[in-house]
Design an enzyme around this catalytic site. Structure first.
Site, PDB file in Angstrom:
ATOM      1  N   TYR A  48      15.954  13.976   0.597  1.00  0.00           N
ATOM      2  CA  TYR A  48      14.637  14.511   0.235  1.00  0.00           C
ATOM      3  C   TYR A  48      14.225  15.641   1.171  1.00  0.00           C
ATOM      4  CZ  TYR A  48      14.204  10.064  -2.359  1.00  0.00           C
ATOM      5  OH  TYR A  48      14.393   9.010  -3.204  1.00  0.00           O
ATOM      6  N   GLU A  57      -6.667  -5.466  -1.275  1.00  0.00           N
ATOM      7  CA  GLU A  57      -7.010  -4.794  -2.537  1.00  0.00           C
ATOM      8  C   GLU A  57      -8.400  -4.161  -2.547  1.00  0.00           C
ATOM      9  OE1 GLU A  57      -6.320  -8.261  -4.857  1.00  0.00           O
ATOM     10  OE2 GLU A  57      -4.356  -7.600  -5.551  1.00  0.00           O
TER      11      GLU A  57
END
Ligand SMILES: [Zn+2]
Ligand SMILES: [Zn+2]
Length: 429
Positions: A335, A409
Site C-alpha cells: 500500500y 458503541e
C-alpha cells in the site's frame, strides 16, 4: 440611514444562506440521532457474521438491501463484493466519496459480549476463527447510517455523494486482486468523477468522543521484501570448504537496521525495516546452501521509500559478495502512504471542531491503509474515530487486530455525524 436596494438584497441573501445552512446542519444532527440505535444494531449483526476479504457476500447483500430501501442508486458488484451507492443531491455541485471497508480478519474472538463472533472458516489451508478485529463492522454500519441521514436531506445537498463499500482492505486471498486498488481499477472514482474522498477508522488508541487526524503523511507505505542468500553447502566442521549463508544472512539482518538509523534523515520521517522470518538449514553440523529471509518495510515519505528499496538491495548484495555468496533481493510494493491532502485537511478541520471538543492533531503511525489508493487519484482525508471506553487507558485497551479488540458503541454516532457533515461541508465550499 438609507440602504440601497442592492445592499438589502445582499443582506437578505446572506441571512437566507445562514438560515438554511443552520437548518441543514440541524437536520443532519437530528437524523443522525434518530439512526443511532439502528447503526448499533447493524454493527452487531455484521459483527456476528464476519467475512474475510473478497468473501463479504452477506455483508454486501445487507448493504445493497439497505441502499435499495433508501432509494439510493447503486453500482454492484465492483471489485468482487463491493458496492458503490450514488446519492444525487437536489442541487448541482461536485462529487464527494465516503468509504467503508467491509472485511474481517482470521482472528478468534475472545471478547465477552452477547454478539461475539463464533464464525470459523478456512484461511490459507488452516481452520481459523473469523472476527471483525479491526472494526470494519462499525465502518459499514456507520456509512449505512450516513446514507440514511443524507438521503433524508438530499433535497438540500449541493452535489453528489458516493458511498464506497469496499472489500478486502486487509488484503485479498493469495492469487486474487482486491481492496481499494481494485475498486479504483474498476472505476469506483470515475463515474461520476469524484472530486474528494473521506474515510474514517475506529481505534482504541483514542477515547470515545474523539476525532484525530494528521495532515500530510498519516500512515505508512508498506512493502515486503524477500532476500535469498546463496552460499555453498559443506560440513559444519569445515566452513572454509563452502560458503556459509547463515553467517552472511546474519550480517545482512544487522546491516539492514542501519538503513533507517544511519543512512536516512530521521528528522524528516521515521521508517522501519523488519526481518520477520529466516529459514535455512536442516541440521546442526551442516552448513546449508541457502538462507531465505522475508520482511516488511514501512515509510512515510515517498522519496525515502525508494531509497530504502535500493539500499536494501545494495546492502544485501554487497555483504553477500564480501562473503563470497550471492543475494537475490525482491521487493513487492504494497500500500502507498496514506497522505491527507494538507489543503483539504485544513479546509475540513473546522467541521471536526464544530462536532466535538475533542479533536487532536496526532503523529503518524507506521501501520498502513489501502485508503491510500483513493488518495493517489483524488485528494482525500482519512481520520481516526475514538472508540475506546472512557474507563480504560490506551495501554489497557486491546489494539485493533487483537482477539480482545472492543468497540464502545457510544462512539458510533459521532462517526455518523462526522462523515455526514464532512461530505456536506465539502460540497458547500
Ligand atoms: Zn486492520
Ligand atoms: Zn482496518
Amino acid at each position: 440611514m438609507k440602504l440601497s436596494l442592492l445592499t438589502l438584497l445582499a443582506m437578505e441573501a446572506l441571512m437566507t444562506a445562514t438560515l438554511s445552512a443552520t437548518t441543514l446542519d440541524e437536520r443532519i444532527d437530528r437524523a443522525a440521532a434518530q439512526v443511532e440505535t439502528k447503526v448499533i444494531a447493524c454493527r452487531r449483526d455484521i459483527h456476528q457474521n464476519p467475512e474475510l476479504g473478497n468473501r463479504e457476500f452477506r455483508t454486501s447483500k445487507l448493504v445493497t438491501d439497505r441502499l435499495r430501501e433508501l432509494g439510493i442508486e447503486m453500482r454492484t458488484p465492483i471489485a468482487h463484493t463491493g458496492v458503490v451507492g450514488i446519492l444525487k443531491g437536489g442541487k448541482p455541485g461536485r462529487v464527494v466519496a465516503l468509504r467503508a471497508d467491509m472485511d474481517a480478519l482470521p482472528v478468534t474472538e475472545q471478547v465477552d459480549i452477547p454478539f461475539a463472533s463464533k464464525a470459523r472458516t478456512k484461511y490459507n489451508g488452516q481452520e481459523v476463527g473469523v472476527m471483525h478485529a479491526c472494526g470494519h463492522d462499525a465502518h459499514v454500519a456507520i456509512l449505512l447510517g450516513v446514507a440514511e441521514v443524507l438521503s433524508t436531506v438530499r433535497d438540500q445537498i449541493p452535489g453528489t455523494i458516493l458511498f464506497l463499500f469496499q472489500p478486502a482492505e486487509e488484503g485479498a486471498p493469495a492469487g486474487e486482486e482486491g481492496g481499494a486498488a481494485l475498486m479504483v481499477k474498476e472505476g469506483a472514482l470515475d463515474n461520476p468523477k469524484v472530486d474528494a474522498v473521506f474515510g474514517l477508522h475506529v481505534t482504541s488508541r483514542y477515547p470515545v468522543g474523539e476525532i484525530a487526524y494528521k495532515p500530510g503523511a498519516e500512515m505508512a507505505a508498506v512493502d515486503s521484501f524477500r532476500i535469498k542468500v546463496h552460499g555453498k553447502q559443506t560440513h559444519g566442521a569445515y566452513p572454509w570448504l563452502g560458503v556459509d549463508p547463515i553467517v552472511v544472512a546474519s550480517q545482512i539482518v544487522l546491516a539492514l537496521q542501519t538503513i533507517p538509523s544511519r543512512q536516512l534523515d530521521v528528522s524528516l520521517a521515521p521508517s522501519i525495516v523488519t526481518v520477520g522470518a529466516i529459514h535455512g538449514g536442516v541440521r546442526n553440523n551442516i552448513i546449508p546452501d541457502e538462507v531465505e529471509m522475508i520482511g516488511t518495510i514501512r515509510s512515510l515519505d515517498s522519496k525515502m521509500r525508494h531509497q530504502i528499496h535500493s539500499r536494501i538491495k545494495r546492502t544485501a548484495q554487497d555483504i553477500a559478495t564480501s562473503g563470497g555468496a550471492t543475494a537475490d533481493v525482491s521487493i513487492e510494493p504494497g500500500y502507498p502512504i496514506t497522505y491527507n491532502d494538507p489543503k483539504l485537511t485544513e479546509q475540513m478541520a473546522p467541521t471536526f471542531r464544530r462536532l466535538t471538543n475533542n479533536v487532536e492533531v496526532v503523529n503518524a503511525v507506521l501501520g498502513a491503509e489501502d485508503f491510500s489508493f483513493y488518495q493517489q487519484k483524488v485528494p482525500g482525508v482519512f481520520f481516526w474515530l475514538g472508540t475506546r471506553p472512557k474507563n480504560k487507558t490506551a495501554e489497557e485497551a486491546a489494539s485493533n487486530h487483537s482477539p480482545l479488540f472492543y468497540i464502545d458503541e457510544s462512539g458510533l454516532l459521532l462517526g455518523v455525524r462526522a462523515m455526514s457533515h464532512v461530505a456536506v461541508d465539502y460540497l458547500k465550499k
